[in-house]
Design a protein around this motif. Structure first.
Motif, short mmCIF file in Angstrom:
data_model
loop_
_atom_site.label_atom_id
_atom_site.label_comp_id
_atom_site.label_asym_id
_atom_site.label_seq_id
_atom_site.Cartn_x
_atom_site.Cartn_y
_atom_site.Cartn_z
N ALA A 97 0.81 -1.22 0.00
CA ALA A 97 0.00 0.00 0.00
C ALA A 97 0.85 1.27 0.00
CB ALA A 97 -0.94 -0.01 1.20
N GLY A 98 2.10 1.15 0.41
CA GLY A 98 2.98 2.31 0.44
C GLY A 98 3.59 2.65 -0.91
N ASN A 99 3.39 1.80 -1.89
CA ASN A 99 3.97 2.03 -3.22
C ASN A 99 3.01 2.92 -4.03
OD1 ASN A 99 4.49 1.69 -6.07
ND2 ASN A 99 5.75 -0.10 -5.55
N PRO A 100 3.45 4.13 -4.43
CA PRO A 100 2.57 5.04 -5.16
C PRO A 100 2.07 4.46 -6.49
CG PRO A 100 4.57 6.18 -4.47
CD PRO A 100 4.76 4.73 -4.14
N LYS A 101 2.88 3.67 -7.16
CA LYS A 101 2.47 3.10 -8.44
C LYS A 101 1.38 2.04 -8.22
CE LYS A 101 3.43 3.64 -12.79
NZ LYS A 101 3.13 4.88 -13.47
N VAL A 102 1.49 1.28 -7.15
CA VAL A 102 0.45 0.29 -6.81
C VAL A 102 -0.85 1.01 -6.49
CG1 VAL A 102 -0.28 -1.44 -5.10
CG2 VAL A 102 2.04 -1.52 -6.06
N ARG A 103 -0.77 2.09 -5.72
CA ARG A 103 -1.99 2.85 -5.39
C ARG A 103 -2.63 3.43 -6.65
NH1 ARG A 103 1.30 4.94 -1.48
NH2 ARG A 103 1.05 7.05 -2.29
N GLU A 104 -1.81 3.88 -7.59
CA GLU A 104 -2.34 4.37 -8.87
C GLU A 104 -3.05 3.24 -9.63
OE1 GLU A 104 -0.66 6.31 -13.05
OE2 GLU A 104 0.69 6.18 -11.34
N TRP A 105 -2.44 2.05 -9.62
CA TRP A 105 -3.05 0.87 -10.26
C TRP A 105 -4.40 0.55 -9.62
CZ3 TRP A 105 -2.21 -2.16 -14.42
CH2 TRP A 105 -2.84 -3.40 -14.47
N TRP A 106 -4.43 0.57 -8.28
CA TRP A 106 -5.67 0.30 -7.56
C TRP A 106 -6.75 1.30 -7.93
CZ3 TRP A 106 -3.37 -0.46 -2.00
CH2 TRP A 106 -2.78 -1.73 -1.89
N ARG A 107 -6.39 2.59 -7.99
CA ARG A 107 -7.40 3.61 -8.34
C ARG A 107 -7.98 3.33 -9.73
NH1 ARG A 107 -3.72 6.82 -5.56
NH2 ARG A 107 -2.65 7.49 -7.45
N MET A 108 -7.11 2.95 -10.66
CA MET A 108 -7.57 2.66 -12.01
C MET A 108 -8.48 1.43 -12.01
SD MET A 108 -5.43 1.66 -15.46
CE MET A 108 -4.78 0.15 -14.75
N THR A 109 -8.02 0.31 -11.45
CA THR A 109 -8.80 -0.93 -11.51
C THR A 109 -10.05 -0.88 -10.63
OG1 THR A 109 -7.36 -2.01 -9.88
CG2 THR A 109 -6.83 -2.34 -12.22
N ASP A 110 -10.00 -0.17 -9.51
CA ASP A 110 -11.21 -0.03 -8.68
C ASP A 110 -12.34 0.62 -9.47
OD1 ASP A 110 -9.84 -1.10 -6.52
OD2 ASP A 110 -10.00 0.69 -5.26
N GLY A 111 -12.00 1.53 -10.37
CA GLY A 111 -13.01 2.18 -11.19
C GLY A 111 -13.75 1.22 -12.11
N TYR A 112 -13.13 0.10 -12.40
CA TYR A 112 -13.74 -0.91 -13.26
C TYR A 112 -14.59 -1.90 -12.46
CZ TYR A 112 -9.91 0.48 -16.44
OH TYR A 112 -9.03 1.17 -17.22
N GLN A 113 -14.50 -1.81 -11.14
CA GLN A 113 -15.09 -2.82 -10.27
C GLN A 113 -16.18 -2.24 -9.36
OE1 GLN A 113 -11.58 -3.76 -8.07
NE2 GLN A 113 -10.68 -4.98 -9.71
N GLU A 114 -16.95 -3.17 -8.82
CA GLU A 114 -17.95 -2.86 -7.79
C GLU A 114 -17.67 -3.79 -6.62
OE1 GLU A 114 -22.67 -3.74 -7.12
OE2 GLU A 114 -21.97 -3.42 -9.16
N SER A 115 -17.35 -3.23 -5.47
CA SER A 115 -17.06 -4.06 -4.30
C SER A 115 -18.32 -4.76 -3.82
CB SER A 115 -16.49 -3.21 -3.17
OG SER A 115 -16.22 -4.03 -2.04
N MET A 116 -18.13 -5.95 -3.28
CA MET A 116 -19.22 -6.72 -2.70
C MET A 116 -19.17 -6.66 -1.17
SD MET A 116 -18.91 -9.84 -5.43
CE MET A 116 -20.39 -10.73 -4.94
N VAL A 117 -18.32 -5.77 -0.64
CA VAL A 117 -18.15 -5.62 0.79
C VAL A 117 -18.89 -4.35 1.23
CG1 VAL A 117 -16.50 -5.28 2.66
CG2 VAL A 117 -15.91 -6.76 0.73
N GLU A 118 -19.84 -4.51 2.11
CA GLU A 118 -20.60 -3.36 2.59
C GLU A 118 -19.66 -2.36 3.25
OE1 GLU A 118 -24.22 -2.39 5.70
OE2 GLU A 118 -24.17 -4.36 4.72
N GLY A 119 -19.77 -1.11 2.84
CA GLY A 119 -18.97 -0.03 3.42
C GLY A 119 -17.59 0.15 2.80
N ALA A 120 -17.21 -0.71 1.86
CA ALA A 120 -15.90 -0.56 1.22
C ALA A 120 -15.88 0.69 0.35
CB ALA A 120 -15.58 -1.80 0.38
N VAL A 121 -14.79 1.42 0.42
CA VAL A 121 -14.65 2.67 -0.32
C VAL A 121 -13.71 2.49 -1.51
CG1 VAL A 121 -13.88 5.06 -0.15
CG2 VAL A 121 -15.07 4.00 1.77
N SER A 122 -12.56 1.85 -1.26
CA SER A 122 -11.57 1.63 -2.31
C SER A 122 -10.50 0.67 -1.80
CB SER A 122 -10.91 2.95 -2.72
OG SER A 122 -10.09 3.43 -1.68
N SER A 123 -9.67 0.19 -2.71
CA SER A 123 -8.53 -0.65 -2.29
C SER A 123 -7.58 0.15 -1.42
CB SER A 123 -7.79 -1.18 -3.52
OG SER A 123 -8.60 -2.08 -4.23
#
Length: 141
Positions: A97-123
């Protein structure tokens, strides 16, 4: 997590020794699900056909092996599985989670997804987790 029973009469081979003298962790398997938004199937597949090298390196550096993601086109569910072979899962996930490039990847891929966890905001947000953990009910090595 359910673990298969081990027979006390079945000898197990010792795990290899690492460079620092510790026995290699035989690993703990994880599985998770999330829903892929139908309008982003092509984009999701494309980005995973060309995962950024920094992301791949961080996954490896955080002691994750055998990472795969499967997709069910009928339900839109993505199923991820991987094996963690390190000694400090929480610490390795903090490094991830401390890697800025990983966080950028998560922001991109989270936009393609819908979490199935109640209350989840993002990776990136942490708890509750974006991907829903699922329970292993059977394993055969």
């Amino acid at each position: 997590m359910w673990k298969p029973p081990q027979s006390p009469t079945t000898p197990t081979a010792p795990s290899p020794v690492s460079a620092d003298g510790r026995r290699q962790n035989p690993g703990r398997r994880f599985a998770q699900i999330v829903r892929l938004k139908p309008e982003f199937v092509a984009e999701y597949k494309e980005c995973h056909a060309h995962v950024w090298p920094e992301v791949l390196k961080q996954i490896k550096d955080c002691n994750i092996k055998d990472y795969s993601i499967w997709w069910d086109d009928k339900t839109g569910i993505l199923f991820a599985s991987f094996k963690y072979v390190g000694y400090d899962y929480e610490g390795d996930m903090e490094k991830m989670a401390g890697n800025p490039k990983v966080r950028e990847w998560w922001r991109m891929t989270d936009g393609y997804q819908e979490s199935m966890v109640e209350g989840a905001v993002s990776s990136e947000a942490g708890e509750p987790s974006w991907w829903k953990p699922v329970e292993e009910v059977f394993y055969q090595a």
